[in-house]
Design an enzyme around this catalytic site. Structure first.
Site, mmCIF file in Angstrom:
data_model
loop_
_atom_site.group_PDB
_atom_site.id
_atom_site.type_symbol
_atom_site.label_atom_id
_atom_site.label_comp_id
_atom_site.label_asym_id
_atom_site.label_seq_id
_atom_site.Cartn_x
_atom_site.Cartn_y
_atom_site.Cartn_z
ATOM 1 N N LYS A 206 6.602 0.385 -1.223
ATOM 2 C CA LYS A 206 6.745 1.021 -2.534
ATOM 3 C C LYS A 206 7.042 2.515 -2.356
ATOM 4 C CE LYS A 206 4.073 1.943 -6.694
ATOM 5 N NZ LYS A 206 2.813 1.713 -7.393
ATOM 6 N N GLU A 212 2.921 2.894 9.237
ATOM 7 C CA GLU A 212 3.084 1.648 9.995
ATOM 8 C C GLU A 212 4.437 1.003 9.708
ATOM 9 O OE1 GLU A 212 0.516 2.523 8.111
ATOM 10 O OE2 GLU A 212 -1.378 1.674 8.816
ATOM 11 N N GLY A 267 0.730 -1.923 -5.608
ATOM 12 C CA GLY A 267 1.114 -2.649 -4.395
ATOM 13 C C GLY A 267 0.487 -4.032 -4.311
ATOM 14 N N ARG A 268 -0.815 -4.099 -4.578
ATOM 15 C CA ARG A 268 -1.513 -5.389 -4.425
ATOM 16 C C ARG A 268 -1.203 -6.361 -5.561
ATOM 17 N NH1 ARG A 268 -4.627 -0.982 -5.009
ATOM 18 N NH2 ARG A 268 -6.003 -0.759 -6.818
ATOM 19 N N GLU A 353 -9.727 -3.376 -2.825
ATOM 20 C CA GLU A 353 -8.978 -2.138 -3.068
ATOM 21 C C GLU A 353 -8.988 -1.805 -4.565
ATOM 22 O OE1 GLU A 353 -4.599 -1.469 -2.239
ATOM 23 O OE2 GLU A 353 -5.359 -0.547 -0.428
ATOM 24 N N HIS A 384 -18.054 -25.849 10.378
ATOM 25 C CA HIS A 384 -18.489 -25.954 11.773
ATOM 26 C C HIS A 384 -18.686 -24.583 12.387
ATOM 27 C CE1 HIS A 384 -17.894 -30.272 11.660
ATOM 28 N NE2 HIS A 384 -16.910 -29.979 10.823
ATOM 29 N N LYS A 512 -5.939 8.086 6.702
ATOM 30 C CA LYS A 512 -4.519 8.373 6.965
ATOM 31 C C LYS A 512 -4.356 9.832 7.390
ATOM 32 C CE LYS A 512 -2.527 5.273 3.475
ATOM 33 N NZ LYS A 512 -1.746 5.192 2.244
HETATM 34 O O1 F6P Z 1 -2.781 2.440 2.148
HETATM 35 C C1 F6P Z 1 -2.953 1.549 1.108
HETATM 36 C C2 F6P Z 1 -1.654 1.213 0.451
HETATM 37 O O2 F6P Z 1 -1.196 2.274 -0.292
HETATM 38 C C3 F6P Z 1 -1.786 -0.027 -0.412
HETATM 39 O O3 F6P Z 1 -2.299 0.231 -1.655
HETATM 40 C C4 F6P Z 1 -0.377 -0.541 -0.399
HETATM 41 O O4 F6P Z 1 -0.304 -1.871 -0.818
HETATM 42 C C5 F6P Z 1 -0.023 -0.340 1.039
HETATM 43 O O5 F6P Z 1 -0.656 0.873 1.406
HETATM 44 C C6 F6P Z 1 1.441 -0.256 1.343
HETATM 45 O O6 F6P Z 1 2.058 0.762 0.637
HETATM 46 P P1 F6P Z 1 3.622 0.858 0.552
HETATM 47 O O7 F6P Z 1 4.142 -0.356 -0.135
HETATM 48 O O8 F6P Z 1 3.905 2.119 -0.213
HETATM 49 O O9 F6P Z 1 4.161 0.950 1.961
#
Ligand code: F6P
Length: 549
Positions: A206, A212, A267-268, A353, A384, A512
């Site tokens: 987003k 990452e 995002g979620r 979150e 189990h 972060k």
């Molecule tokens: O660090 C958390 C977060 O902002 C989440 O809320 C989000 O889903 C995820 O990182 C990924 O964010 P993006 O889609 O901006 O890469």
């Protein structure tokens, strides 16, 4: 005391809790033979049996009073009406618009968002159909056989969970892979198996600033360029899903190949948007729209059903009952469905979150528990492993059991065995086994005297562990859409009653910030002394270990 804990509804529940705390569910079932009818409801193809909970009709009506007192119906209207309920970020939370299949007007600041939503859906349809048909050619003119979604958090968990759940609808000609972790192992192991000429990358972020995702995207681009691809063919192999078109363009993705999401999509809550592109590619656009249809039907139920017959409202209140009044700290999510094996991980982000907050939307400290720790594994594996602790560990662990009546894989007796275990576990967790029952059983087995007395406490089951049973007719796209929307709204219900902002996530920021500093420090040879002794010690130990190798 906070506004919530001082409220009459909360106080009434606290008093009621004292009378319920020692009541055994097995007694409630004995007293009320129609408990299942009283405490279950069906919405579309989803049946919720919540009769195996530590509640009476009085509990339910007190919980519903609390929801009314918290103005829940108004909050639902605020959300579906596009109000900026995410106040710390000044945004609406309009995931319901993404699956607004009735196309009714939904506006943010007076502007209807539906034309933009529908335009992106049309682009997703055209793109996914071209790729799936084989008409979208890679640089060697062959068809695309592998999709790699690079994204993390909401840009990964939802699409991956749905692709796994809908595997029975997948295509043999197209495989979808997910790379989220910055650990190079994941991208290395994924790329190892792929041919750049037939691989399409979706960079999903987003913000297009997530460390990452950008690191993995850069690695994917280098791999592509070093293994046969070139800058001219990049556009055929890299697309983006983002709210930050400029950053995607700066990375080298053709703006024509960028799918837009909006700031009002959390995002979620984004799998219904272009973030769901891997789903449309995996199962086809028609199935993707069935997923949206299913979610829309749950949205309509949530928006219009009276509170006492409203599935997300009831589930939200039950969770709140255990978390805020009984002190339960976790929620076990136990899908008796292997294809739902990523559902607990998806729900961890969705719930924790959203509602893992310690202040109200007004910034006041809360004096009650908020989001539970969500965890779980598919049944029957858990039986189990950790079920021992559910039965005899002494902690209150509410659990959601989920299964489909009909299987996609009707092999021999497998599905009946699966369901038999589901029902047996919820029955055992509710009933337990009393001392008298254990004694009778041991005596029947020929044991008596000291030997019997020594063994007896080990064989006792206290029971009274609450469970929700969620039964789906079949795990198809529509039912899955409704199931996910059910949990989204359940979490919303809890957030609104707890008076928190369920749509921001400031808690992810500190780590972060510190990681950026530490990354630079790890990349210099000198020992570090700017942190606490533990953090310094760890950074310096890495440097020493590497020097020694
Ligand atoms: O660090 C958390 C977060 O902002 C989440 O809320 C989000 O889903 C995820 O990182 C990924 O964010 P993006 O889609 O901006 O890469």
């Amino acid at each position: 005391m906070s506004v919530l804990t001082q409220s009459p509804g909360w106080q009434a529940l606290q008093a009621h809790h004292k009378t319920i705390a020692r009541v055994q569910m097995r007694d409630l079932f004995a007293q009320e033979p129609n408990r299942f009818e009283r405490f279950s409801l069906q919405v579309g193809d989803i049946l919720l049996d919540y009769s195996k909970n530590r509640i009476t009709t009085k509990t339910r009506s007190l919980l519903l009073d609390l929801a009314r007192e918290a103005d829940l119906p108004d909050w639902i209207e605020h959300m579906v009406g596009g109000e900026r309920i995410n106040t710390t970020e000044g945004r609406a939370a309009l995931h319901i618009a993404l699956r607004n299949r009735s196309n009714r007007l939904i506006a943010v600041d007076g502007q209807d968002v539906m034309p933009a939503v529908n335009a992106v859906l049309s682009r997703m349809q055209a793109f996914s159909e071209t790729v799936r048909s084989g008409a979208w050619a890679g640089y060697a003119q062959g068809r695309i056989t592998d999709i790699v979604n690079i994204g993390i958090g909401g840009s990964h968990l939802g699409p991956e969970m749905v692709c796994e759940a809908l595997k029975p609808y997948g295509s043999a000609e197209l495989s979808v892979h997910f790379v989220s972790n910055v650990d190079g192992a994941q991208i290395a192991q994924t790329l190892q198996r792929l041919n750049p000429a037939s691989t399409l990358f979706i960079i999903t972020s987003k913000t297009f600033t997530t460390q990452e995702t950008l690191a993995n995207a850069r690695t994917a681009r280098s791999w592509f360029l070093e293994n046969g691809g070139d800058m001219a063919s990049l556009a055929q192999h890299f697309v983006a899903v983002t709210n930050n078109k400029d950053a995607a363009a700066a990375f080298g993705i053709d703006p024509q190949r960028t799918f837009e999401i909006w700031d009002w999509v959390g995002g979620r809550y984004s799998l219904w948007s272009a973030v769901g592109l891997p789903i449309a590619l995996a199962v086809g656009f028609e199935r993707f729209t069935e997923l949206l249809d299913g979610a829309h039907s749950m949205d309509e139920h949530f928006r219009t059903a009276p509170l006492h017959e409203n599935m997300p409202v009831l589930m939200g209140l039950l969770g709140l009952w255990y978390g805020s009044f009984f002190g339960a700290e976790t929620l076990a999510v136990l899908p008796y469905d292997q294809t739902l094996h990523r559902f607990p991980a998806f729900l961890q982000q969705l719930d924790m979150e959203s509602n893992g907050k310690r202040v109200t939307r007004d910034g006041e400290a809360v004096d009650y528990a908020t989001a539970p720790v969500v965890w779980g594994e598919p049944g029957t594996n858990g039986q189990h492993a950790f079920f021992q602790a559910l039965h005899q560990g002494g902690k209150l662990i509410p659990a959601d059991f989920i299964a489909a009546a009909e299987s996609h894989y009707p092999i021999d007796r497998h599905h009946d065995m699966l369901l038999a275990n589901f029902f047996a576990q919820t029955e055992a967790l509710m009933r337990g086994k009393t001392a008298a029952e254990v004694r009778a059983e041991l005596q029947a087995g020929g044991l008596s005297g000291d030997a019997l007395e020594r063994l007896l406490p080990h064989k006792l089951f206290p029971g009274n562990q609450p469970t929700n049973s969620i039964l789906l007719r079949k795990l198809d796209p529509g039912t899955l859409g409704a199931l996910i929307a059910l949990y989204e709204h359940k979490i919303f219900v809890q957030g609104m009653i707890w008076r928190i902002n369920s749509f921001d996530q400031w808690g992810v920021e500190l780590g972060k910030q510190l990681a950026t500093v530490i990354l630079a420090e790890l990349e210099t040879p000198d020992p570090v002394s700017s942190h606490d002794s533990s953090t310094n010690g760890l950074i310096n130990a890495v440097k020493e270990m590497r020097d020694g190798s």
